[in-house]
Design a protein around this motif. Sequence first.
Motif, PDB file in Angstrom:
ATOM      1  N   MET A   1       0.838  -1.193   0.000  1.00  0.00           N
ATOM      2  CA  MET A   1       0.000   0.000   0.000  1.00  0.00           C
ATOM      3  C   MET A   1       0.878   1.251   0.000  1.00  0.00           C
ATOM      4  SD  MET A   1      -2.954   1.179   2.735  1.00  0.00           S
ATOM      5  CE  MET A   1      -4.118  -0.044   2.144  1.00  0.00           C
ATOM      6  N   ALA A   6      -2.436   4.915   2.784  1.00  0.00           N
ATOM      7  CA  ALA A   6      -2.523   4.543   4.196  1.00  0.00           C
ATOM      8  C   ALA A   6      -2.832   5.776   5.051  1.00  0.00           C
ATOM      9  CB  ALA A   6      -1.217   3.901   4.650  1.00  0.00           C
ATOM     10  N   ILE A   9      -6.532   6.811   4.585  1.00  0.00           N
ATOM     11  CA  ILE A   9      -7.450   5.883   5.262  1.00  0.00           C
ATOM     12  C   ILE A   9      -7.506   6.187   6.763  1.00  0.00           C
ATOM     13  CG2 ILE A   9      -7.761   3.469   5.978  1.00  0.00           C
ATOM     14  CD1 ILE A   9      -6.717   2.656   3.207  1.00  0.00           C
ATOM     15  N   ILE A  10      -6.348   6.419   7.359  1.00  0.00           N
ATOM     16  CA  ILE A  10      -6.292   6.704   8.805  1.00  0.00           C
ATOM     17  C   ILE A  10      -6.997   8.015   9.120  1.00  0.00           C
ATOM     18  CG2 ILE A  10      -4.719   7.316  10.682  1.00  0.00           C
ATOM     19  CD1 ILE A  10      -2.766   5.227   9.476  1.00  0.00           C
ATOM     20  N   PHE A  47      -7.822  -4.022   6.039  1.00  0.00           N
ATOM     21  CA  PHE A  47      -6.601  -3.237   6.201  1.00  0.00           C
ATOM     22  C   PHE A  47      -5.402  -4.184   6.219  1.00  0.00           C
ATOM     23  CE2 PHE A  47      -9.219  -0.283   9.153  1.00  0.00           C
ATOM     24  CZ  PHE A  47      -9.856   0.276   8.055  1.00  0.00           C
ATOM     25  N   PRO A  48      -4.327  -3.832   5.534  1.00  0.00           N
ATOM     26  CA  PRO A  48      -3.107  -4.648   5.636  1.00  0.00           C
ATOM     27  C   PRO A  48      -2.456  -4.458   7.003  1.00  0.00           C
ATOM     28  CG  PRO A  48      -2.675  -2.679   4.342  1.00  0.00           C
ATOM     29  CD  PRO A  48      -4.158  -2.695   4.607  1.00  0.00           C
ATOM     30  N   ASP A  50       0.464  -3.751   7.726  1.00  0.00           N
ATOM     31  CA  ASP A  50       1.437  -2.654   7.773  1.00  0.00           C
ATOM     32  C   ASP A  50       0.796  -1.285   7.530  1.00  0.00           C
ATOM     33  OD1 ASP A  50       0.794  -2.940   5.116  1.00  0.00           O
ATOM     34  OD2 ASP A  50       2.870  -2.871   4.396  1.00  0.00           O
ATOM     35  N   LEU A  51      -0.524  -1.195   7.710  1.00  0.00           N
ATOM     36  CA  LEU A  51      -1.229   0.067   7.464  1.00  0.00           C
ATOM     37  C   LEU A  51      -0.632   1.213   8.280  1.00  0.00           C
ATOM     38  CD1 LEU A  51      -3.720   1.650   6.299  1.00  0.00           C
ATOM     39  CD2 LEU A  51      -4.905   1.016   8.417  1.00  0.00           C
ATOM     40  N   THR A  54       3.155   2.073   7.427  1.00  0.00           N
ATOM     41  CA  THR A  54       3.242   2.578   6.050  1.00  0.00           C
ATOM     42  C   THR A  54       2.809   4.033   5.959  1.00  0.00           C
ATOM     43  OG1 THR A  54       2.817   0.365   5.149  1.00  0.00           O
ATOM     44  CG2 THR A  54       2.442   2.230   3.676  1.00  0.00           C
ATOM     45  N   SER A  55       1.879   4.436   6.831  1.00  0.00           N
ATOM     46  CA  SER A  55       1.355   5.807   6.787  1.00  0.00           C
ATOM     47  C   SER A  55       2.386   6.856   7.204  1.00  0.00           C
ATOM     48  CB  SER A  55       0.146   5.928   7.720  1.00  0.00           C
ATOM     49  OG  SER A  55       0.566   5.858   9.069  1.00  0.00           O
ATOM     50  N   ALA A 279      -3.195  -5.331  14.996  1.00  0.00           N
ATOM     51  CA  ALA A 279      -2.989  -5.899  13.656  1.00  0.00           C
ATOM     52  C   ALA A 279      -2.554  -7.359  13.717  1.00  0.00           C
ATOM     53  CB  ALA A 279      -1.959  -5.069  12.890  1.00  0.00           C
TER      54      ALA A 279
END
Length: 389
Positions: A1, A6, A9-10, A47-48, A50-51, A54-55, A279
């Motif tokens: 992603m 990311a 999305i957050i 959601f992956p 690593d969301l 990654t953000s 997660a």
Amino acid sequence: MQPIIAFTIIMLIWTVSDYVSKKTKALLSSLFVASIIFLIGFKTNLFPEDLLPTSSLLPLGQTVVGMIIVHLGTLISLEEFKRQWKTFLIGVSAVIGISVLLFTVGRLFLDTNYVLSAIAAVSGGTISVIIVQEQALNAGLISVAVFPVLIAALQGLIGFPLTSVILRKEALRIRDGVRDGSITRKAALDPAEASEKQTILPEPFQTTAGTLFVVGVVVIVSSFLSGLTNGWLNTFVIALLLGIALRATGVLKPNVLNGIDAYGLMMLAILLIIFGPLATTSFADLVELFVPLLIAFILGVLGIVLFAMLAGKFLGYSYSMAIAIGLTSLYGFPGTLILSQEAAKNIGETEDEVQIIEDEILPKMVVAGFSTVTITSVFITGILASFIY
């Protein structure tokens, strides 16, 4: 992603969480709503895993957490604490009550690691959760790291309605006192007395970059001093103390990070830290945590009520006010402000009654929130976290 996806999305998750919290008047806290969304998203693979990292917000949060704690220290006025010293002692007693009951009775039912993380979460806020969670993750205890997150997400659902009922009782007592003449309106504080000096730092250090530099130096000094004690005094505890001292001496202005461009993003990044373990936690682990959660809340609330009532009786506070002060450990500010104002508006039938009720309750509740969540819990958690292994 991609990082931008990311990040976006957050931001959407927090937008929804804040909206729901406002619509329910904070009965469903934004922390609770966000926890549910993240949990469902991770467990359904929407959601992956690593969301969060990654953000780029997660590393930011881990970097600035100490700076936020310094900021919390600058929220605290020593003058207000002098006026409300009895309130402070009752708040401290409530946190001690949580610790005593969970550490004695709780250990009969729960593993010591769960007990220690429960003490941190029930008695404190995000910072206490982060302290104990970091120690649990370093020890490889994923479920122990998740445990305080669930407590933090749910405790507002317990603390808000309980405090609301008890504050209504206290408001009724005050209103009756107003009507029989035993309670009168307090004189307004003299503006000269209320004014507080701002920072003595030169103007270049009052910009966004200059403020972040100064606060960053305070955190570095805190880490150095913690190292001198071999970690016995937690970095965050020292940062809190330095924040209080530097505000009192005029080096840092009150609410030091408020108004700088980066503050809002820093707070969002801090809050994301506590969701990381969700997660990698299975549903089976979450189900197994139900009974420990129940035990933690029962013993925690019982400890609050018993010790707050005892301290309140000794210091001359009504049982209802003392218990309400103790319950602030379950949510802290701004719940202390909102619930106090609601109680005054719902019980007072005239403008004068509303104001007198608020003047009696609000200062106690605000100081109580600092004494439980911001100060005592961070102290106790900073010490107990080192025993998680």
